[in-house]
Scaffold this motif. Structure first.
Motif, PDB file in Angstrom:
ATOM      1  N   ILE A  72       3.966  -2.735  -6.525  1.00 61.90           N
ATOM      2  CA  ILE A  72       4.159  -1.040  -7.522  1.00 61.90           C
ATOM      3  C   ILE A  72       3.725  -1.833  -8.789  1.00 61.90           C
ATOM      4  CG2 ILE A  72       5.632   0.442  -8.444  1.00 61.90           C
ATOM      5  CD1 ILE A  72       7.903  -1.001  -5.311  1.00 61.90           C
ATOM      6  N   MET A  73       3.752  -2.849  -9.105  1.00 67.24           N
ATOM      7  CA  MET A  73       3.399  -2.464 -10.970  1.00 67.24           C
ATOM      8  C   MET A  73       1.391  -2.839 -10.362  1.00 67.24           C
ATOM      9  SD  MET A  73       6.200  -4.988 -12.306  1.00 67.24           S
ATOM     10  CE  MET A  73       6.338  -5.984 -11.931  1.00 67.24           C
ATOM     11  N   HIS A  74       1.549  -3.422 -10.339  1.00 64.74           N
ATOM     12  CA  HIS A  74       0.025  -3.950  -9.342  1.00 64.74           C
ATOM     13  C   HIS A  74      -0.677  -2.386  -9.540  1.00 64.74           C
ATOM     14  CE1 HIS A  74      -3.698  -6.319  -8.339  1.00 64.74           C
ATOM     15  NE2 HIS A  74      -3.714  -5.399  -9.395  1.00 64.74           N
ATOM     16  N   LEU A  75      -0.627  -1.257  -8.438  1.00 63.74           N
ATOM     17  CA  LEU A  75      -0.999  -0.083  -8.320  1.00 63.74           C
ATOM     18  C   LEU A  75      -0.131   0.828  -9.250  1.00 63.74           C
ATOM     19  CD1 LEU A  75       0.690   0.074  -4.185  1.00 63.74           C
ATOM     20  CD2 LEU A  75      -1.443   0.421  -5.234  1.00 63.74           C
ATOM     21  N   ALA A  76       0.870   0.888  -9.905  1.00 61.06           N
ATOM     22  CA  ALA A  76       1.011   1.561 -11.720  1.00 61.06           C
ATOM     23  C   ALA A  76      -0.218   1.138 -12.136  1.00 61.06           C
ATOM     24  CB  ALA A  76       2.175   1.609 -11.191  1.00 61.06           C
ATOM     25  N   VAL A  77      -0.535   0.034 -12.908  1.00 61.84           N
ATOM     26  CA  VAL A  77      -1.445  -0.336 -13.367  1.00 61.84           C
ATOM     27  C   VAL A  77      -3.114  -0.150 -13.014  1.00 61.84           C
ATOM     28  CG1 VAL A  77      -2.438  -2.105 -14.441  1.00 61.84           C
ATOM     29  CG2 VAL A  77       0.046  -1.851 -14.356  1.00 61.84           C
ATOM     30  N   SER A  78      -3.326  -0.294 -11.870  1.00 59.38           N
ATOM     31  CA  SER A  78      -4.417   0.642 -11.348  1.00 59.38           C
ATOM     32  C   SER A  78      -4.142   1.788 -11.332  1.00 59.38           C
ATOM     33  CB  SER A  78      -4.552   0.030 -10.162  1.00 59.38           C
ATOM     34  OG  SER A  78      -4.966  -1.757  -9.984  1.00 59.38           O
ATOM     35  N   GLY A  79      -3.841   2.263 -10.837  1.00 57.34           N
ATOM     36  CA  GLY A  79      -3.698   3.857 -11.520  1.00 57.34           C
ATOM     37  C   GLY A  79      -3.452   4.619 -12.873  1.00 57.34           C
ATOM     38  N   LEU A 132      -3.846  -3.601  -2.647  1.00 56.09           N
ATOM     39  CA  LEU A 132      -3.335  -4.686  -1.374  1.00 56.09           C
ATOM     40  C   LEU A 132      -3.657  -5.668  -0.784  1.00 56.09           C
ATOM     41  CD1 LEU A 132      -2.350  -1.371   0.327  1.00 56.09           C
ATOM     42  CD2 LEU A 132      -0.790  -2.415  -1.824  1.00 56.09           C
ATOM     43  N   LEU A 133      -4.967  -5.676  -0.830  1.00 49.48           N
ATOM     44  CA  LEU A 133      -6.383  -6.769  -0.908  1.00 49.48           C
ATOM     45  C   LEU A 133      -5.740  -8.527  -1.819  1.00 49.48           C
ATOM     46  CD1 LEU A 133      -7.744  -7.496   1.904  1.00 49.48           C
ATOM     47  CD2 LEU A 133      -9.791  -6.889   0.995  1.00 49.48           C
ATOM     48  N   GLN A 134      -6.238  -7.885  -2.376  1.00 51.04           N
ATOM     49  CA  GLN A 134      -5.819  -9.248  -3.726  1.00 51.04           C
ATOM     50  C   GLN A 134      -4.319  -9.909  -3.761  1.00 51.04           C
ATOM     51  OE1 GLN A 134      -6.471  -8.175  -7.504  1.00 51.04           O
ATOM     52  NE2 GLN A 134      -8.133  -5.998  -7.487  1.00 51.04           N
ATOM     53  N   GLU A 135      -3.641  -8.579  -3.278  1.00 47.97           N
ATOM     54  CA  GLU A 135      -1.760  -9.132  -2.792  1.00 47.97           C
ATOM     55  C   GLU A 135      -1.850  -9.651  -1.826  1.00 47.97           C
ATOM     56  OE1 GLU A 135      -0.525  -9.137  -5.112  1.00 47.97           O
ATOM     57  OE2 GLU A 135      -1.157  -8.161  -6.296  1.00 47.97           O
ATOM     58  N   ALA A 136      -2.505  -9.292  -0.751  1.00 50.99           N
ATOM     59  CA  ALA A 136      -2.557 -10.643   0.637  1.00 50.99           C
ATOM     60  C   ALA A 136      -2.802 -11.361   0.600  1.00 50.99           C
ATOM     61  CB  ALA A 136      -3.555  -8.914   1.603  1.00 50.99           C
TER      62      ALA A 136
END
Length: 232
Positions: A180-187, A66-70
């Protein structure tokens, strides 16, 4: 592949190099802040509580995303102001670089810095002590990590294009899709050492993001066919 993209599309243009380095710096600052918060949370908690420590790790990764996207959004705002300034100063009222090119270069900056940090961590692990797969786990740790690093570099590049397009046209659902894609890949990395559980979804998402970014940038099936057939 990422080095090839840099050499053929960015290295010869000084303005693109500046944008890329600035993008890498923004990603670095986001990593520093998220690491600091995670470090404080770990030190303030009970190190013997494994469930709590795992929860803090999950929290740290999600917060970092979330911080990267911010910071990607802040970088978009900064570049938008910079482009407006360049247009005001130019004699023909034209910017030397388009917002699509800026999005590509900025995304590449995020990706290359992310890949550099992944590579440094891998090299540190390679120094030992220990032997990969000594307890029966996969011996492909370094190879799969290299493929994961590559897909993250490309994903950041495509995410940059999608994110900037969403900001430019106020399509907030595109920005949400990137997050959402970023969270999915990291997760998905929590599936490791079952590497197929993280690599396959990540590459499928990369193909999806690449197609989406190509279409948003003005690409079409006809242009792709002409490129493959080497026609003007």
């Amino acid at each position: 592949p990422a080095l090839g993209l840099f050499l053929f599309t960015i290295a010869r243009d000084p303005l693109r190099i500046i944008i890329l380095i600035a993008g890498a710096f923004f990603w670095l600052v986001s990593l520093l802040l998220s690491s600091l918060i995670w470090f404080i949370a770990v030190k303030a908690s009970d190190p013997q509580d494994e469930l709590l420590q795992k929860g803090l790790l999950i929290f740290g990764i999600m917060f970092s995303v979330l911080l990267q996207e911010a910071f990607r959004f802040l970088y978009y705002k900064l570049l938008r102001k910079a482009i407006e300034g360049l247009v005001a100063l130019s004699e023909d009222s034209c910017s030397p670089i388009s917002i699509q090119q800026t999005a590509y270069v900025a995304g590449m900056g995020f990706g290359l810095m992310s890949g550099a940090f992944s590579m440094i961590n891998l090299l540190a692990d390679a120094l030992g002590p220990g032997t990969v797969g000594i307890h029966g786990d996969s011996q492909l740790y370094f190879l799969t990590s290299a493929f994961m690093t590559m897909v993250l570099i490309f994903l950041h590049t495509f995410w940059g294009i999608l994110f900037f397009h969403g900001c430019e046209h106020r399509r907030w659902w595109e920005i949400t899709a990137v997050i959402i894609m970023h969270l999915a890949v990291s997760g998905s990395t929590f599936c490791n050492p079952l590497y197929m559980g993280s690599l396959v979804p990540s590459y499928l998402l990369m193909a999806t993001a690449a197609t989406w970014a190509y279409l948003l940038s003005g690409g079409s099936a006809q242009n792709l066919r002409r490129f493959l057939l080497c026609k003007s």
